[in-house]
Design a protein around this motif. Structure first.
Motif, short mmCIF file in Angstrom:
data_model
loop_
_atom_site.label_atom_id
_atom_site.label_comp_id
_atom_site.label_asym_id
_atom_site.label_seq_id
_atom_site.Cartn_x
_atom_site.Cartn_y
_atom_site.Cartn_z
N ALA A 64 23.63 29.97 38.63
CA ALA A 64 24.96 29.76 39.22
C ALA A 64 25.45 31.01 39.96
N GLU A 65 26.30 30.77 40.94
CA GLU A 65 27.03 31.84 41.61
C GLU A 65 28.51 31.45 41.61
N VAL A 66 29.34 32.24 42.28
CA VAL A 66 30.78 31.99 42.24
C VAL A 66 31.27 31.59 43.63
N GLY A 67 31.91 30.43 43.71
CA GLY A 67 32.46 29.95 44.97
C GLY A 67 33.96 29.78 44.88
N VAL A 68 34.61 29.74 46.04
CA VAL A 68 36.07 29.56 46.10
C VAL A 68 36.37 28.45 47.09
N ASP A 69 36.89 27.35 46.59
CA ASP A 69 37.20 26.17 47.40
C ASP A 69 38.51 26.40 48.16
N CYS A 70 38.43 26.34 49.48
CA CYS A 70 39.62 26.61 50.30
C CYS A 70 40.72 25.59 50.09
N GLN A 71 40.37 24.42 49.55
CA GLN A 71 41.38 23.37 49.33
C GLN A 71 42.42 23.76 48.29
N TYR A 72 42.09 24.75 47.47
CA TYR A 72 43.00 25.16 46.40
C TYR A 72 43.70 26.47 46.70
N LEU A 73 43.67 26.88 47.95
CA LEU A 73 44.32 28.13 48.36
C LEU A 73 45.45 27.82 49.33
N THR A 74 46.54 28.55 49.20
CA THR A 74 47.61 28.47 50.21
C THR A 74 48.03 29.89 50.57
N ARG A 75 48.33 30.08 51.82
CA ARG A 75 48.72 31.42 52.28
C ARG A 75 50.03 31.87 51.63
N SER A 76 50.96 30.95 51.45
CA SER A 76 52.25 31.32 50.85
C SER A 76 52.08 31.80 49.42
N GLU A 77 51.22 31.14 48.67
CA GLU A 77 50.96 31.58 47.29
C GLU A 77 50.29 32.95 47.27
N ALA A 78 49.35 33.14 48.19
CA ALA A 78 48.63 34.41 48.24
C ALA A 78 49.57 35.56 48.59
N GLU A 79 50.48 35.32 49.52
CA GLU A 79 51.42 36.38 49.93
C GLU A 79 52.41 36.70 48.82
N ALA A 80 52.71 35.69 47.99
CA ALA A 80 53.65 35.91 46.89
C ALA A 80 52.96 36.50 45.65
N TYR A 81 51.64 36.54 45.66
CA TYR A 81 50.90 37.01 44.50
C TYR A 81 51.11 38.51 44.30
N ARG A 82 51.33 38.88 43.06
CA ARG A 82 51.54 40.30 42.76
C ARG A 82 50.18 41.00 42.68
N ASN A 83 49.84 41.67 43.75
CA ASN A 83 48.53 42.30 43.86
C ASN A 83 48.60 43.73 43.37
N GLU A 84 48.34 43.90 42.09
CA GLU A 84 48.55 45.18 41.41
C GLU A 84 47.83 46.36 42.06
N ASP A 85 46.54 46.21 42.33
CA ASP A 85 45.77 47.36 42.83
C ASP A 85 45.58 47.36 44.34
N GLY A 86 46.08 46.33 45.03
CA GLY A 86 45.99 46.30 46.48
C GLY A 86 44.65 45.92 47.04
N ARG A 87 43.69 45.61 46.18
CA ARG A 87 42.36 45.26 46.67
C ARG A 87 42.34 43.81 47.15
N VAL A 88 41.52 43.57 48.18
CA VAL A 88 41.46 42.23 48.79
C VAL A 88 40.02 41.82 49.02
N TYR A 89 39.79 40.52 49.06
CA TYR A 89 38.52 39.99 49.53
C TYR A 89 38.66 39.69 51.02
N VAL A 90 37.57 39.88 51.75
CA VAL A 90 37.56 39.75 53.20
C VAL A 90 36.78 38.49 53.58
N ALA A 91 37.49 37.50 54.13
CA ALA A 91 36.86 36.22 54.48
C ALA A 91 36.74 36.05 55.98
#
Length: 208
Positions: A64-91
């Motif tokens: 197995a590997e790890v995937g992220v389904d775009c259907q369960y992501l929203t930009r508004s939720e991501a922007e409101a997420y408290r990103n403690e360390d400031g690190r991001v994934y680059v898509a």
């Protein structure tokens, strides 16, 4: 080693990901949602429909590997997420493997989150300027799930690993003569096509 099995719907994949029976109905690429069957139940289903392939759970999980389904992501939720360390994934923008996001990896594009780079805030702006999409690491990890590449699965190898030999699927008997008729003139068998022509043996006309 457990004696549990997934059932794959081998008729199609979603992108490169294999699809399995979902617990409660339907199909899923998410291994955490895939139903697990005991050996006897898995084999019985294969006997009913040979496109439902049983796979040992341990064999699949090991690949197995790890995937992220775009259907369960929203930009508004991501922007409101408290990103403690400031690190991001680059898509990559507008690129998917099935429904899964494709990430900037250390060796190129990848749909496996484990191979994706995750720079800090200082480097994130540079990737944004290049047209990439940035997603907070914690937000993405919470919405990730285990999947498996169909191309990594070897059915014979998997079944050998658990000592399982599948029975040959029962195929319906052939009814080779079910579409044949008897000539009205000589009684010989005629195919459905021949009934619309003169009998090749006696010349009688059999067309309805």
């Amino acid at each position: 080693m457990s004696d549990l099995f997934y059932l794959q719907d081998s008729r199609s994949n979603v992108g490169s990901r294999a699809m399995f029976w979902r617990e409660g109905g339907g199909y899923t690429s998410n291994l955490d949602e895939a139903e697990q069957f005991k050996r006897e139940s898995a084999v019985k289903q294969y006997e009913c429909r040979e496109t439902d392939l049983p796979w040992p759970v341990d064999y699949v999980r090991a690949r197995a590997e790890v995937g992220v389904d775009c259907q369960y992501l929203t930009r508004s939720e991501a922007e409101a997420y408290r990103n403690e360390d400031g690190r991001v994934y680059v898509a990559y923008a507008r690129e998917w493997d099935g429904n899964d996001l494709v990430w900037r990896g250390g060796k190129g594009p990848t749909a496996n989150l484990e191979d994706a780079i995750h720079p800090g805030a200082a480097d994130a702006a540079g990737y944004l300027a290049q047209g990439f999409e940035l997603w907070p690491c914690g937000y993405i990890v919470e919405r990730s799930r285990p999947v498996v590449l169909a191309a990594l699965l070897d059915h014979k190898q998997a079944l050998r690993s658990v000592g399982l030999k599948l029975p040959k699927p029962k195929r319906p008997r052939s009814h080779r003569h079910s579409d044949r008729l008897n000539c009205d003139g000589c009684g010989r068998f005629l195919s459905d096509r021949q009934r619309f022509e003169d009998c090749p043996n006696c010349g009688a006309r059999n067309a309805p």
